[in-house]
Design a protein around this motif. Sequence first.
Motif, short mmCIF file in Angstrom:
data_model
loop_
_atom_site.label_atom_id
_atom_site.label_comp_id
_atom_site.label_asym_id
_atom_site.label_seq_id
_atom_site.Cartn_x
_atom_site.Cartn_y
_atom_site.Cartn_z
N THR A 2 -0.29 9.89 -11.23
CA THR A 2 0.32 8.66 -11.75
C THR A 2 -0.09 7.42 -10.96
O THR A 2 -0.22 6.34 -11.51
CB THR A 2 1.86 8.78 -11.82
OG1 THR A 2 2.37 7.65 -12.52
CG2 THR A 2 2.50 8.86 -10.44
N TRP A 3 -0.34 7.57 -9.67
CA TRP A 3 -0.75 6.44 -8.85
C TRP A 3 -2.19 6.00 -9.15
O TRP A 3 -2.59 4.91 -8.76
CB TRP A 3 -0.61 6.78 -7.36
CG TRP A 3 0.80 6.62 -6.88
CD1 TRP A 3 1.70 7.61 -6.66
CD2 TRP A 3 1.46 5.39 -6.58
NE1 TRP A 3 2.89 7.08 -6.23
CE2 TRP A 3 2.77 5.71 -6.16
CE3 TRP A 3 1.08 4.06 -6.61
CZ2 TRP A 3 3.70 4.74 -5.79
CZ3 TRP A 3 2.00 3.10 -6.23
CH2 TRP A 3 3.29 3.45 -5.83
N GLN A 4 -2.96 6.81 -9.84
CA GLN A 4 -4.34 6.44 -10.13
C GLN A 4 -4.44 5.20 -11.01
O GLN A 4 -5.44 4.50 -10.99
CB GLN A 4 -5.09 7.61 -10.77
CG GLN A 4 -5.34 8.72 -9.79
CD GLN A 4 -6.02 9.90 -10.43
OE1 GLN A 4 -5.74 10.24 -11.58
NE2 GLN A 4 -6.92 10.53 -9.70
N ARG A 5 -3.39 4.90 -11.73
CA ARG A 5 -3.42 3.74 -12.62
C ARG A 5 -3.61 2.43 -11.85
O ARG A 5 -4.07 1.45 -12.41
CB ARG A 5 -2.20 3.69 -13.54
CG ARG A 5 -0.94 3.23 -12.88
CD ARG A 5 0.23 3.19 -13.83
NE ARG A 5 0.69 4.55 -14.09
CZ ARG A 5 1.37 4.92 -15.16
NH1 ARG A 5 1.69 4.04 -16.07
NH2 ARG A 5 1.74 6.16 -15.33
N ILE A 6 -3.24 2.40 -10.56
CA ILE A 6 -3.40 1.16 -9.80
C ILE A 6 -4.86 0.80 -9.59
O ILE A 6 -5.17 -0.34 -9.28
CB ILE A 6 -2.64 1.19 -8.45
CG1 ILE A 6 -3.28 2.16 -7.47
CG2 ILE A 6 -1.17 1.46 -8.65
CD1 ILE A 6 -2.73 2.07 -6.06
N PHE A 75 -1.62 -6.62 -4.48
CA PHE A 75 -0.79 -5.52 -5.02
C PHE A 75 -0.95 -4.28 -4.14
O PHE A 75 0.04 -3.62 -3.81
CB PHE A 75 -1.19 -5.24 -6.46
CG PHE A 75 -0.33 -4.21 -7.16
CD1 PHE A 75 1.05 -4.21 -7.05
CD2 PHE A 75 -0.92 -3.24 -7.95
CE1 PHE A 75 1.83 -3.26 -7.71
CE2 PHE A 75 -0.16 -2.28 -8.61
CZ PHE A 75 1.22 -2.30 -8.51
N HIS A 76 -2.17 -3.96 -3.76
CA HIS A 76 -2.39 -2.83 -2.85
C HIS A 76 -1.66 -3.04 -1.53
O HIS A 76 -1.02 -2.12 -1.02
CB HIS A 76 -3.88 -2.62 -2.59
CG HIS A 76 -4.58 -1.88 -3.68
ND1 HIS A 76 -5.92 -1.60 -3.62
CD2 HIS A 76 -4.16 -1.36 -4.85
CE1 HIS A 76 -6.29 -0.94 -4.71
NE2 HIS A 76 -5.24 -0.80 -5.47
N SER A 77 -1.72 -4.23 -0.97
CA SER A 77 -1.01 -4.52 0.29
C SER A 77 0.48 -4.32 0.12
O SER A 77 1.16 -3.75 0.98
CB SER A 77 -1.28 -5.95 0.74
OG SER A 77 -2.63 -6.11 1.09
N PHE A 78 1.01 -4.79 -1.01
CA PHE A 78 2.44 -4.62 -1.31
C PHE A 78 2.81 -3.13 -1.34
O PHE A 78 3.79 -2.71 -0.73
CB PHE A 78 2.75 -5.29 -2.65
CG PHE A 78 4.11 -4.97 -3.19
CD1 PHE A 78 5.24 -5.56 -2.66
CD2 PHE A 78 4.25 -4.09 -4.25
CE1 PHE A 78 6.50 -5.28 -3.17
CE2 PHE A 78 5.50 -3.80 -4.76
CZ PHE A 78 6.63 -4.39 -4.22
N ILE A 79 2.00 -2.34 -2.04
CA ILE A 79 2.29 -0.91 -2.18
C ILE A 79 2.16 -0.20 -0.83
O ILE A 79 3.06 0.54 -0.42
CB ILE A 79 1.31 -0.26 -3.19
CG1 ILE A 79 1.60 -0.76 -4.60
CG2 ILE A 79 1.40 1.27 -3.12
CD1 ILE A 79 0.53 -0.41 -5.60
N PHE A 80 1.06 -0.41 -0.15
CA PHE A 80 0.77 0.35 1.06
C PHE A 80 1.62 -0.08 2.25
O PHE A 80 1.67 0.61 3.27
CB PHE A 80 -0.71 0.31 1.39
CG PHE A 80 -1.56 0.89 0.29
CD1 PHE A 80 -1.21 2.09 -0.32
CD2 PHE A 80 -2.70 0.24 -0.16
CE1 PHE A 80 -1.98 2.63 -1.34
CE2 PHE A 80 -3.48 0.78 -1.18
CZ PHE A 80 -3.12 1.98 -1.77
N SER A 81 2.32 -1.20 2.14
CA SER A 81 3.23 -1.61 3.22
C SER A 81 4.59 -0.95 3.10
O SER A 81 5.40 -1.04 4.02
CB SER A 81 3.38 -3.14 3.23
OG SER A 81 4.10 -3.57 2.08
N HIS A 82 4.85 -0.30 1.97
CA HIS A 82 6.13 0.41 1.78
C HIS A 82 6.12 1.72 2.57
O HIS A 82 5.09 2.40 2.64
CB HIS A 82 6.37 0.70 0.30
CG HIS A 82 7.15 -0.37 -0.39
ND1 HIS A 82 6.64 -1.62 -0.60
CD2 HIS A 82 8.40 -0.38 -0.89
CE1 HIS A 82 7.55 -2.35 -1.22
NE2 HIS A 82 8.63 -1.61 -1.40
N THR A 83 7.27 2.05 3.12
CA THR A 83 7.38 3.30 3.88
C THR A 83 7.99 4.41 3.05
O THR A 83 8.13 5.54 3.51
CB THR A 83 8.24 3.09 5.14
OG1 THR A 83 9.53 2.60 4.74
CG2 THR A 83 7.56 2.09 6.07
#
Length: 118
Positions: A2-6, A75-83
């Motif tokens: 499901t994450w591949q859509r990014i 958007f990638h920075s937003f996602i990858f900064s989540h823990t």
Amino acid sequence: GTWQRIDIPSYISAEYVLLLDADTVVVSPFSFAAFGSNVTGTLGFSSELQEDHVPSNAGVSLLNVPFLRESLESFHSFIFSHTSPQFDMGPSDQGAYREYYWNNLTFLGAEFNVKPYY
């Protein structure tokens, strides 16, 4: 998967992508003309609830690829900064899309995501 859509903006060279989850059943033929003359300039989600007109379900998504490509790095920075995989507006990539792009989300009509038990 499901994450591949990014990563769609990195690999697709089209203006629009209609993304359908694997459990989506298309019951009649359609074209992009079905989205009308005011097709989203950003991205559109439908809803799983027939009476709800809030863009909440990414299982049927109309994505404006150039728009997403412009914001991909942030958007990638937003996602990858989540823990955690939990976002304020839901779990996983669907929550990430809803939270990050909330002010840019448009609603796709319920006919694009009707559940058979309604």
